[in-house]
Design a protein around this motif. Structure first.
Motif, PDB file in Angstrom:
ATOM      1  N   PHE A  35      44.570  38.723  50.058  1.00  0.00           N
ATOM      2  CA  PHE A  35      45.716  39.379  50.683  1.00  0.00           C
ATOM      3  C   PHE A  35      46.787  39.411  49.604  1.00  0.00           C
ATOM      4  O   PHE A  35      47.577  38.477  49.458  1.00  0.00           O
ATOM      5  N   THR A  36      46.766  40.478  48.800  1.00  0.00           N
ATOM      6  CA  THR A  36      47.472  40.491  47.520  1.00  0.00           C
ATOM      7  C   THR A  36      48.490  41.619  47.452  1.00  0.00           C
ATOM      8  O   THR A  36      48.218  42.743  47.887  1.00  0.00           O
ATOM      9  N   ALA A  37      49.642  41.309  46.870  1.00  0.00           N
ATOM     10  CA  ALA A  37      50.713  42.288  46.713  1.00  0.00           C
ATOM     11  C   ALA A  37      50.917  42.635  45.251  1.00  0.00           C
ATOM     12  O   ALA A  37      50.863  41.765  44.374  1.00  0.00           O
ATOM     13  N   LEU A  38      51.157  43.924  44.990  1.00  0.00           N
ATOM     14  CA  LEU A  38      51.611  44.401  43.691  1.00  0.00           C
ATOM     15  C   LEU A  38      53.115  44.597  43.784  1.00  0.00           C
ATOM     16  O   LEU A  38      53.598  45.292  44.686  1.00  0.00           O
ATOM     17  N   VAL A  39      53.853  43.992  42.876  1.00  0.00           N
ATOM     18  CA  VAL A  39      55.308  44.146  42.886  1.00  0.00           C
ATOM     19  C   VAL A  39      55.772  44.564  41.505  1.00  0.00           C
ATOM     20  O   VAL A  39      55.120  44.299  40.495  1.00  0.00           O
ATOM     21  N   GLY A  40      56.916  45.219  41.494  1.00  0.00           N
ATOM     22  CA  GLY A  40      57.486  45.674  40.241  1.00  0.00           C
ATOM     23  C   GLY A  40      58.462  46.797  40.496  1.00  0.00           C
ATOM     24  O   GLY A  40      58.451  47.406  41.580  1.00  0.00           O
ATOM     25  N   PRO A  41      59.313  47.106  39.544  1.00  0.00           N
ATOM     26  CA  PRO A  41      60.302  48.171  39.731  1.00  0.00           C
ATOM     27  C   PRO A  41      59.646  49.539  39.832  1.00  0.00           C
ATOM     28  O   PRO A  41      58.474  49.721  39.488  1.00  0.00           O
ATOM     29  N   SER A  42      60.396  50.507  40.320  1.00  0.00           N
ATOM     30  CA  SER A  42      59.908  51.880  40.366  1.00  0.00           C
ATOM     31  C   SER A  42      59.505  52.318  38.964  1.00  0.00           C
ATOM     32  O   SER A  42      60.204  52.035  37.989  1.00  0.00           O
ATOM     33  N   VAL A 214      50.946  40.021  42.164  1.00  0.00           N
ATOM     34  CA  VAL A 214      50.687  40.524  40.818  1.00  0.00           C
ATOM     35  C   VAL A 214      51.884  41.376  40.407  1.00  0.00           C
ATOM     36  O   VAL A 214      52.253  42.326  41.109  1.00  0.00           O
ATOM     37  N   ARG A 215      52.505  41.032  39.282  1.00  0.00           N
ATOM     38  CA  ARG A 215      53.727  41.705  38.854  1.00  0.00           C
ATOM     39  C   ARG A 215      53.437  42.704  37.730  1.00  0.00           C
ATOM     40  O   ARG A 215      52.783  42.370  36.742  1.00  0.00           O
ATOM     41  N   LEU A 216      53.956  43.913  37.920  1.00  0.00           N
ATOM     42  CA  LEU A 216      53.812  44.968  36.916  1.00  0.00           C
ATOM     43  C   LEU A 216      55.175  45.373  36.384  1.00  0.00           C
ATOM     44  O   LEU A 216      56.156  45.429  37.135  1.00  0.00           O
ATOM     45  N   GLU A 217      55.195  45.678  35.093  1.00  0.00           N
ATOM     46  CA  GLU A 217      56.370  46.257  34.457  1.00  0.00           C
ATOM     47  C   GLU A 217      55.902  47.206  33.361  1.00  0.00           C
ATOM     48  O   GLU A 217      54.999  46.864  32.583  1.00  0.00           O
ATOM     49  N   ASP A 218      56.473  48.384  33.343  1.00  0.00           N
ATOM     50  CA  ASP A 218      56.174  49.366  32.286  1.00  0.00           C
ATOM     51  C   ASP A 218      54.679  49.575  32.100  1.00  0.00           C
ATOM     52  O   ASP A 218      54.179  49.671  30.974  1.00  0.00           O
ATOM     53  N   GLY A 219      53.945  49.635  33.228  1.00  0.00           N
ATOM     54  CA  GLY A 219      52.528  49.953  33.172  1.00  0.00           C
ATOM     55  C   GLY A 219      51.612  48.818  32.780  1.00  0.00           C
ATOM     56  O   GLY A 219      50.426  49.045  32.493  1.00  0.00           O
ATOM     57  N   ALA A 220      52.116  47.595  32.775  1.00  0.00           N
ATOM     58  CA  ALA A 220      51.298  46.445  32.383  1.00  0.00           C
ATOM     59  C   ALA A 220      51.520  45.292  33.357  1.00  0.00           C
ATOM     60  O   ALA A 220      52.609  45.146  33.922  1.00  0.00           O
ATOM     61  N   ILE A 221      50.492  44.478  33.541  1.00  0.00           N
ATOM     62  CA  ILE A 221      50.626  43.276  34.351  1.00  0.00           C
ATOM     63  C   ILE A 221      51.301  42.217  33.493  1.00  0.00           C
ATOM     64  O   ILE A 221      50.826  41.874  32.406  1.00  0.00           O
ATOM     65  N   VAL A 222      52.419  41.687  34.005  1.00  0.00           N
ATOM     66  CA  VAL A 222      53.200  40.725  33.214  1.00  0.00           C
ATOM     67  C   VAL A 222      53.148  39.318  33.799  1.00  0.00           C
ATOM     68  O   VAL A 222      53.716  38.388  33.234  1.00  0.00           O
ATOM     69  N   GLY A 223      52.451  39.159  34.912  1.00  0.00           N
ATOM     70  CA  GLY A 223      52.332  37.827  35.494  1.00  0.00           C
ATOM     71  C   GLY A 223      51.788  37.889  36.905  1.00  0.00           C
ATOM     72  O   GLY A 223      51.697  38.963  37.510  1.00  0.00           O
ATOM     73  N   GLU A 224      51.389  36.743  37.407  1.00  0.00           N
ATOM     74  CA  GLU A 224      50.937  36.665  38.790  1.00  0.00           C
ATOM     75  C   GLU A 224      51.194  35.270  39.339  1.00  0.00           C
ATOM     76  O   GLU A 224      51.379  34.315  38.580  1.00  0.00           O
ATOM     77  N   GLU A 225      51.217  35.208  40.653  1.00  0.00           N
ATOM     78  CA  GLU A 225      51.542  33.954  41.336  1.00  0.00           C
ATOM     79  C   GLU A 225      50.609  33.782  42.531  1.00  0.00           C
ATOM     80  O   GLU A 225      50.430  34.705  43.340  1.00  0.00           O
ATOM     81  N   TRP A 226      49.994  32.608  42.628  1.00  0.00           N
ATOM     82  CA  TRP A 226      49.135  32.257  43.761  1.00  0.00           C
ATOM     83  C   TRP A 226      49.902  31.361  44.707  1.00  0.00           C
ATOM     84  O   TRP A 226      50.669  30.516  44.272  1.00  0.00           O
ATOM     85  N   ARG A 227      49.671  31.561  45.994  1.00  0.00           N
ATOM     86  CA  ARG A 227      50.374  30.740  46.995  1.00  0.00           C
ATOM     87  C   ARG A 227      49.382  30.055  47.918  1.00  0.00           C
ATOM     88  O   ARG A 227      48.305  30.520  48.127  1.00  0.00           O
TER      89      ARG A 227
END
Length: 227
Positions: A35-42, A214-227
């Protein structure tokens, strides 16, 4: 076997002599039941990545696998078959058919699969009811608000009970009550039926419930966090 594998995925859009790089060598693996979210700016590449994972577009470079199937090796019609059988989609364009009622739209994928009418209507109505739309099952899209149309599109994906649901900002146009109802329905499908969810979101209500970010910025994955 992971349900999603993206290996070194790069996506470049070209037009009028301009080259826009939307994804820059993305590697992503999603196991069944996540149950995973992609987050990041527009503009970070979230929607582009979801479209590639759905087989709606193909990467410029790299590989996209869904359920052990290499999407880039399939024809357009074969990718459409994968979506029909394995993937539920909830994107910003609701793609409701104007000549069908909310119930008929919610049951459409099941009809394409050949599910008997009584069963597909039962499942579609249950999905609409879970999202607070039971009383509007007989209405046409033009008779529904934008938020209600969005919930019908969500119900269509949920009623099909696919292996994987890909969603782009699924709660974006919903008020607090309906947003929470959708979140609870998604969680129930994930918990009780093992449906895998991967969605983009900025909604803090939804982020409270995810297992992985899963965090994206400028077209790349820059980090992730498990909970």
């Amino acid at each position: 076997m992971p349900i999603i594998e993206a290996n070194r995925v790069r996506k470049v859009y070209r037009g009028d002599g301009v080259e826009t790089v939307a994804l820059r060598g993305v590697d992503l693996t999603v196991e069944a039941g996540e149950f995973t979210a992609l987050v990041g700016p527009s503009g970070s590449g979230k929607s582009t990545l979801l479209h590639l994972l759905a087989g709606l577009d193909l990467p410029t470079e790299g590989e996209v696998w869904v359920g052990g199937v290499w999407l880039s090796r399939l024809s357009r019609s074969e990718r459409a078959r994968v979506r029909l059988e394995r993937i539920g989609l909830v994107f910003q364009a609701y793609n409701l058919l104007p000549v069908l009622t909310a119930l008929e739209n919610a049951a459409l994928i099941l009809e394409f699969r050949g599910v008997p009418k009584a069963e597909r209507e039962r499942r579609a109505l249950a999905a609409l009811e879970a999202l607070g739309l039971k009383e509007k099952a007989g209405r046409f899209p033009r008779q529904l608000s934008g938020g209600e149309q969005q919930r019908v599109a969500v119900a269509r994906a949920l009623a099909a009970e696919p292996l994987l649901i890909l969603a782009d900002e699924p709660t974006a146009n919903l008020d607090s009550k309906n947003g929470l109802a959708l979140i609870e329905r998604m969680k129930a499908l994930n918990r009780e039926q093992g449906v895998t969810f991967l969605f983009s979101t900025h909604d803090p209500r939804l982020l409270e419930h995810v297992k992985r970010i899963v965090r994206l910025e400028d077209g790349a994955i820059v980090g992730e966090e498990w909970r």
